[in-house]
Design an enzyme around this catalytic site. Sequence first.
Site, short mmCIF file in Angstrom:
data_model
loop_
_atom_site.label_atom_id
_atom_site.label_comp_id
_atom_site.label_asym_id
_atom_site.label_seq_id
_atom_site.Cartn_x
_atom_site.Cartn_y
_atom_site.Cartn_z
N ASP A 14 -36.09 41.61 20.41
CA ASP A 14 -36.09 40.31 19.73
C ASP A 14 -37.52 39.77 19.61
OD1 ASP A 14 -35.06 38.13 18.45
OD2 ASP A 14 -34.09 37.26 20.21
N ASN A 16 -39.52 39.95 16.59
CA ASN A 16 -40.40 40.57 15.58
C ASN A 16 -40.86 39.54 14.55
OD1 ASN A 16 -39.80 42.94 16.82
ND2 ASN A 16 -38.55 43.80 15.19
N THR A 60 -24.08 43.19 13.77
CA THR A 60 -23.16 42.92 12.65
C THR A 60 -23.60 41.63 11.94
OG1 THR A 60 -21.70 41.98 14.33
CG2 THR A 60 -21.08 44.11 13.48
N ASN A 62 -26.69 40.62 11.59
CA ASN A 62 -27.96 40.80 10.87
C ASN A 62 -27.78 41.10 9.38
OD1 ASN A 62 -29.78 42.38 13.64
ND2 ASN A 62 -29.65 40.24 13.03
N ARG A 65 -29.01 38.45 6.89
CA ARG A 65 -30.42 38.18 6.55
C ARG A 65 -30.66 38.47 5.08
NH1 ARG A 65 -34.18 39.60 11.68
NH2 ARG A 65 -32.90 38.45 13.14
N ILE A 189 -26.58 36.90 25.40
CA ILE A 189 -26.15 38.30 25.24
C ILE A 189 -25.97 38.64 23.76
CG2 ILE A 189 -24.29 39.94 25.77
CD1 ILE A 189 -23.91 38.64 28.41
N SER A 190 -25.68 37.62 22.95
CA SER A 190 -25.55 37.80 21.50
C SER A 190 -24.63 38.96 21.09
CB SER A 190 -26.93 37.98 20.87
OG SER A 190 -27.70 36.83 21.06
N GLU A 201 -27.47 43.55 35.50
CA GLU A 201 -28.53 42.61 35.87
C GLU A 201 -29.30 42.22 34.61
OE1 GLU A 201 -29.11 41.43 38.94
OE2 GLU A 201 -27.45 42.61 39.74
#
Length: 241
Positions: A14, A16, A60, A62, A65, A189-190, A201
């Site tokens: 994550d 970019n 899914t 993305n 965009r 967690i998305s 962890e």
Amino acid sequence: MHRSLPQHIAIILDGNGRWAKNRNLPRIQGHVIGAQRVKEIVTYCAKIGLPALTLFAFSTENWRRSKTEVAFLMRLLRRYIRGERENILNNNIVLRILGNQQSLPPIVADELADIVHVSQKNSGMKLNFALAYGGRDEIIRAARKLASSCQEGSLTPAGINEETFAEALDTVELPDPDLLIRTSGEKRISNFLLWQMAYTEMYYTDTLWPDFSVDHLEKAIEDFFRRDRRFGKVGEDFDGK
Ligand code: FPP
């Protein structure tokens, strides 16, 4: 403190876009540098003998965009796979794709299908790209598979348990991740590996993915070594009060 390497590291790549924005560059430039980091991290993990690495590269969600960004990411992915083919094979890596592969454009799907097929003869690190992946989508696809097996008579509802469920997931035969790394400061967690991360962890870092180097990964692994993993049990030092 335990020193054994995690069996499986999962990473949410994550930041970019923010990395590029901070430099007044187009978002896609962040993805280009991000892909270079993927190369370095994959090569390093294979070298240290990590058994499994899973990278969340395209969700899914993305697909929502801009068309230009999605098309660019798909081309970048194809370029990565072509460019890394020899590396993947020489490093004894076994490649697998997690996610709804039918939704990937044929230019990417075909390229992937070939390398996935050829790499199956390898015996080293299992490298998984989560592409067009969503944890809920994966669980629903697994539930459908199990429902079909029940309908065909090869399974009974009572035969659905944690083991048979896990076998219907895209991650079949992979150990659950021991460590999740998410870059860029987000602490979510998305929709990633929802079933598999029951006891994982979590390691969150503010570093943006294009800045995430092997040193950062080593730091995350060091941090993992310090965790006291109890899996719901009572720790040895717990005095009962
Ligand atoms: C997250 O940053 C990154 C992505 C959605 C794409 C990840 C893709 C790559 C690193 C390149 C190719 C991948 C492989 C596996 C070779 P973001 O765009 O969400 O960043 P932002 O949150 O700062 O906008």
